[in-house]
Design a protein around this motif. Sequence first.
Motif, PDB file in Angstrom:
ATOM      1  N   GLN A  25       0.827  -1.210   0.000  1.00  0.00           N
ATOM      2  CA  GLN A  25       0.000   0.000   0.000  1.00  0.00           C
ATOM      3  C   GLN A  25       0.859   1.256   0.000  1.00  0.00           C
ATOM      4  OE1 GLN A  25      -2.476  -0.696   3.437  1.00  0.00           O
ATOM      5  NE2 GLN A  25      -3.579  -2.377   2.431  1.00  0.00           N
ATOM      6  N   SER A  26       1.971   1.232   0.719  1.00  0.00           N
ATOM      7  CA  SER A  26       2.883   2.375   0.721  1.00  0.00           C
ATOM      8  C   SER A  26       3.533   2.566  -0.640  1.00  0.00           C
ATOM      9  CB  SER A  26       3.951   2.178   1.795  1.00  0.00           C
ATOM     10  OG  SER A  26       4.907   3.224   1.765  1.00  0.00           O
ATOM     11  N   VAL A  27       3.985   1.475  -1.241  1.00  0.00           N
ATOM     12  CA  VAL A  27       4.587   1.548  -2.573  1.00  0.00           C
ATOM     13  C   VAL A  27       3.571   2.057  -3.592  1.00  0.00           C
ATOM     14  CG1 VAL A  27       5.506   0.140  -4.460  1.00  0.00           C
ATOM     15  CG2 VAL A  27       6.356  -0.199  -2.130  1.00  0.00           C
ATOM     16  N   ASP A  28       2.341   1.546  -3.513  1.00  0.00           N
ATOM     17  CA  ASP A  28       1.295   1.977  -4.442  1.00  0.00           C
ATOM     18  C   ASP A  28       1.038   3.485  -4.323  1.00  0.00           C
ATOM     19  OD1 ASP A  28       1.078  -0.658  -5.162  1.00  0.00           O
ATOM     20  OD2 ASP A  28      -0.887  -0.978  -4.245  1.00  0.00           O
ATOM     21  N   ALA A  29       0.995   3.974  -3.088  1.00  0.00           N
ATOM     22  CA  ALA A  29       0.758   5.401  -2.881  1.00  0.00           C
ATOM     23  C   ALA A  29       1.890   6.231  -3.474  1.00  0.00           C
ATOM     24  CB  ALA A  29       0.610   5.692  -1.390  1.00  0.00           C
ATOM     25  N   ARG A  30       3.114   5.758  -3.343  1.00  0.00           N
ATOM     26  CA  ARG A  30       4.259   6.500  -3.897  1.00  0.00           C
ATOM     27  C   ARG A  30       4.213   6.506  -5.416  1.00  0.00           C
ATOM     28  NH1 ARG A  30       6.529  10.579  -3.052  1.00  0.00           N
ATOM     29  NH2 ARG A  30       6.718   9.910  -0.860  1.00  0.00           N
ATOM     30  N   ILE A  31       3.857   5.391  -6.037  1.00  0.00           N
ATOM     31  CA  ILE A  31       3.783   5.350  -7.499  1.00  0.00           C
ATOM     32  C   ILE A  31       2.700   6.312  -7.997  1.00  0.00           C
ATOM     33  CG2 ILE A  31       3.312   3.881  -9.496  1.00  0.00           C
ATOM     34  CD1 ILE A  31       4.446   1.535  -7.866  1.00  0.00           C
ATOM     35  N   THR A  32       1.568   6.329  -7.311  1.00  0.00           N
ATOM     36  CA  THR A  32       0.497   7.276  -7.665  1.00  0.00           C
ATOM     37  C   THR A  32       0.984   8.713  -7.528  1.00  0.00           C
ATOM     38  OG1 THR A  32      -1.225   5.724  -6.989  1.00  0.00           O
ATOM     39  CG2 THR A  32      -1.821   8.051  -7.086  1.00  0.00           C
ATOM     40  N   ALA A  33       1.670   9.003  -6.425  1.00  0.00           N
ATOM     41  CA  ALA A  33       2.167  10.360  -6.190  1.00  0.00           C
ATOM     42  C   ALA A  33       3.219  10.771  -7.208  1.00  0.00           C
ATOM     43  CB  ALA A  33       2.747  10.464  -4.779  1.00  0.00           C
ATOM     44  N   SER A  34       3.847   9.786  -7.846  1.00  0.00           N
ATOM     45  CA  SER A  34       4.879  10.076  -8.845  1.00  0.00           C
ATOM     46  C   SER A  34       4.299  10.352 -10.223  1.00  0.00           C
ATOM     47  CB  SER A  34       5.864   8.898  -8.921  1.00  0.00           C
ATOM     48  OG  SER A  34       6.525   8.711  -7.684  1.00  0.00           O
ATOM     49  N   GLY A  35       2.968  10.327 -10.338  1.00  0.00           N
ATOM     50  CA  GLY A  35       2.326  10.694 -11.592  1.00  0.00           C
ATOM     51  C   GLY A  35       2.055   9.539 -12.537  1.00  0.00           C
ATOM     52  N   TRP A  36       2.280   8.308 -12.090  1.00  0.00           N
ATOM     53  CA  TRP A  36       1.985   7.148 -12.930  1.00  0.00           C
ATOM     54  C   TRP A  36       0.485   6.885 -12.906  1.00  0.00           C
ATOM     55  CZ3 TRP A  36       5.704   2.959 -14.493  1.00  0.00           C
ATOM     56  CH2 TRP A  36       7.017   3.450 -14.557  1.00  0.00           C
ATOM     57  N   GLN A  37      -0.093   6.568 -14.061  1.00  0.00           N
ATOM     58  CA  GLN A  37      -1.532   6.324 -14.175  1.00  0.00           C
ATOM     59  C   GLN A  37      -1.817   4.839 -14.013  1.00  0.00           C
ATOM     60  OE1 GLN A  37      -3.594   8.257 -17.484  1.00  0.00           O
ATOM     61  NE2 GLN A  37      -1.790   9.545 -17.812  1.00  0.00           N
ATOM     62  N   LYS A  38      -2.584   4.522 -12.967  1.00  0.00           N
ATOM     63  CA  LYS A  38      -2.913   3.123 -12.722  1.00  0.00           C
ATOM     64  C   LYS A  38      -3.786   2.589 -13.851  1.00  0.00           C
ATOM     65  CE  LYS A  38      -4.273  -0.083  -9.118  1.00  0.00           C
ATOM     66  NZ  LYS A  38      -4.867  -0.280  -7.781  1.00  0.00           N
ATOM     67  N   GLY A  39      -3.485   1.383 -14.281  1.00  0.00           N
ATOM     68  CA  GLY A  39      -4.200   0.774 -15.390  1.00  0.00           C
ATOM     69  C   GLY A  39      -3.540   1.028 -16.727  1.00  0.00           C
ATOM     70  N   LYS A  40      -2.791   2.114 -16.815  1.00  0.00           N
ATOM     71  CA  LYS A  40      -2.077   2.440 -18.052  1.00  0.00           C
ATOM     72  C   LYS A  40      -0.581   2.200 -17.887  1.00  0.00           C
ATOM     73  CE  LYS A  40      -1.067   6.340 -21.183  1.00  0.00           C
ATOM     74  NZ  LYS A  40       0.372   6.480 -20.887  1.00  0.00           N
ATOM     75  N   ASP A  41       0.014   2.845 -16.883  1.00  0.00           N
ATOM     76  CA  ASP A  41       1.456   2.740 -16.663  1.00  0.00           C
ATOM     77  C   ASP A  41       1.813   1.649 -15.657  1.00  0.00           C
ATOM     78  OD1 ASP A  41       1.711   5.101 -18.246  1.00  0.00           O
ATOM     79  OD2 ASP A  41       1.277   6.303 -16.455  1.00  0.00           O
ATOM     80  N   TRP A  42       0.898   1.402 -14.736  1.00  0.00           N
ATOM     81  CA  TRP A  42       1.192   0.439 -13.689  1.00  0.00           C
ATOM     82  C   TRP A  42      -0.095  -0.204 -13.203  1.00  0.00           C
ATOM     83  CZ3 TRP A  42       0.270   0.802  -8.165  1.00  0.00           C
ATOM     84  CH2 TRP A  42      -0.489   1.913  -7.797  1.00  0.00           C
ATOM     85  N   GLU A  43       0.065  -1.338 -12.546  1.00  0.00           N
ATOM     86  CA  GLU A  43      -1.078  -2.046 -11.983  1.00  0.00           C
ATOM     87  C   GLU A  43      -0.670  -2.682 -10.670  1.00  0.00           C
ATOM     88  OE1 GLU A  43      -4.271  -2.333 -11.260  1.00  0.00           O
ATOM     89  OE2 GLU A  43      -4.585  -2.281 -13.439  1.00  0.00           O
ATOM     90  N   SER A  44      -1.610  -2.740  -9.723  1.00  0.00           N
ATOM     91  CA  SER A  44      -1.381  -3.415  -8.447  1.00  0.00           C
ATOM     92  C   SER A  44      -2.650  -4.179  -8.095  1.00  0.00           C
ATOM     93  CB  SER A  44      -1.038  -2.407  -7.344  1.00  0.00           C
ATOM     94  OG  SER A  44      -0.774  -3.069  -6.121  1.00  0.00           O
ATOM     95  N   ARG A  45      -2.519  -5.483  -7.886  1.00  0.00           N
ATOM     96  CA  ARG A  45      -3.680  -6.334  -7.631  1.00  0.00           C
ATOM     97  C   ARG A  45      -3.509  -7.103  -6.323  1.00  0.00           C
ATOM     98  NH1 ARG A  45      -5.835  -7.657 -12.897  1.00  0.00           N
ATOM     99  NH2 ARG A  45      -5.789  -5.681 -14.068  1.00  0.00           N
ATOM    100  N   VAL A  46      -4.639  -7.375  -5.687  1.00  0.00           N
ATOM    101  CA  VAL A  46      -4.671  -8.238  -4.512  1.00  0.00           C
ATOM    102  C   VAL A  46      -5.529  -9.446  -4.872  1.00  0.00           C
ATOM    103  CG1 VAL A  46      -5.331  -8.471  -2.096  1.00  0.00           C
ATOM    104  CG2 VAL A  46      -4.428  -6.283  -2.940  1.00  0.00           C
ATOM    105  N   TYR A  47      -4.995 -10.645  -4.672  1.00  0.00           N
ATOM    106  CA  TYR A  47      -5.688 -11.884  -5.002  1.00  0.00           C
ATOM    107  C   TYR A  47      -6.131 -12.555  -3.703  1.00  0.00           C
ATOM    108  CZ  TYR A  47      -4.056 -11.228  -9.751  1.00  0.00           C
ATOM    109  OH  TYR A  47      -3.827 -10.708 -11.008  1.00  0.00           O
ATOM    110  N   GLU A  48      -7.406 -12.414  -3.387  1.00  0.00           N
ATOM    111  CA  GLU A  48      -7.942 -12.939  -2.140  1.00  0.00           C
ATOM    112  C   GLU A  48      -7.766 -14.455  -2.074  1.00  0.00           C
ATOM    113  OE1 GLU A  48      -9.015 -11.381   0.489  1.00  0.00           O
ATOM    114  OE2 GLU A  48      -8.808  -9.380  -0.405  1.00  0.00           O
TER     115      GLU A  48
END
Length: 302
Positions: A255-278
């Motif tokens: 969650q911390s890494v995801d927040a940093r990638i978002t703050a760095s201007g990367w667009q989720k779904g386009k530039d990066w993806e993060s998934r949780v597999y229950e």
Amino acid sequence: MALFALALAPALRAEETLRAEGSGRLLQYERIAAAGLPDQRLTIWLPPGYDAGARRYPVLYMHDGHNLFDRRWSNFDKIWAADKAMLAVSASGAIEPHIIIGIWAPGADRFRQYLPRDIHDAVSPGLRARMDAAAGGPILSDAYLAWIAGPLKTWVDASFRTRPGRDDTAIMGSSMGGLMSCYAFLNRPDIFGRAACISSHWPAIDPRAVEGGDPELIGLWDRWFAERLGPPDGRRLWLDHGTATLDTFYAPYQQSVDARITASGWQKGKDWESRVYEGAEHEENAWAARLPEIMGWLLRRE
């Protein structure tokens, strides 16, 4: 390059060159000398039709190569079935078939070969002592990355019909191999335009020591991405984890890494993806189950 190629050539064991109609071809290379590292070993998968044509292919480098293709070589009698996943996703037209370079883990040296050197060097003395105890020797990830990005890639591009550019070169791994894939992506953005960091072992050592995640490591991973990620520039990054066994401990770090990638201007779904597999566990069958989805997103055609 020539010395590296000559060193590899005698190591190809023809009796372990495997062929299956319509399934591609596996090549085995053993006892490969690599500067500053234990001897390395490769299993290379060539897509169906490679031998009959002149087409050039993108390349996917994968860690833990012994667990990718054949249960006879695997640690736990379980494999990713990476060739089958590549065949299925490329047959759908979602991606182009890739040459897969499976790099075996060197047994007891796996931890020290995959632990990012710059994280090891940045931690407090107490945490570094625990990492060193787990490593059992000097950290080798900087030498490992230099070998993959330098001599190994040079030899692969000279020996096979590859497309050697950044956007046609991907790297992928799980657990400590997930950390190593992120390390390669962040430190050699000129080489690796695609990376999948699967069930990355963010705690690095035994995660049970600090309930809810180690604040020191969470902060270091955040700073690591903040300092090294840079703009997307056409690159693509996949991250994920499950919720069972070892993966139970990963959420605070991810969650911390995801927040940093978002703050760095990367667009989720386009530039990066993060998934949780229950319910997904930390093991090869779980990674095999989602590998077609990972490949389809990471390696998709523009």
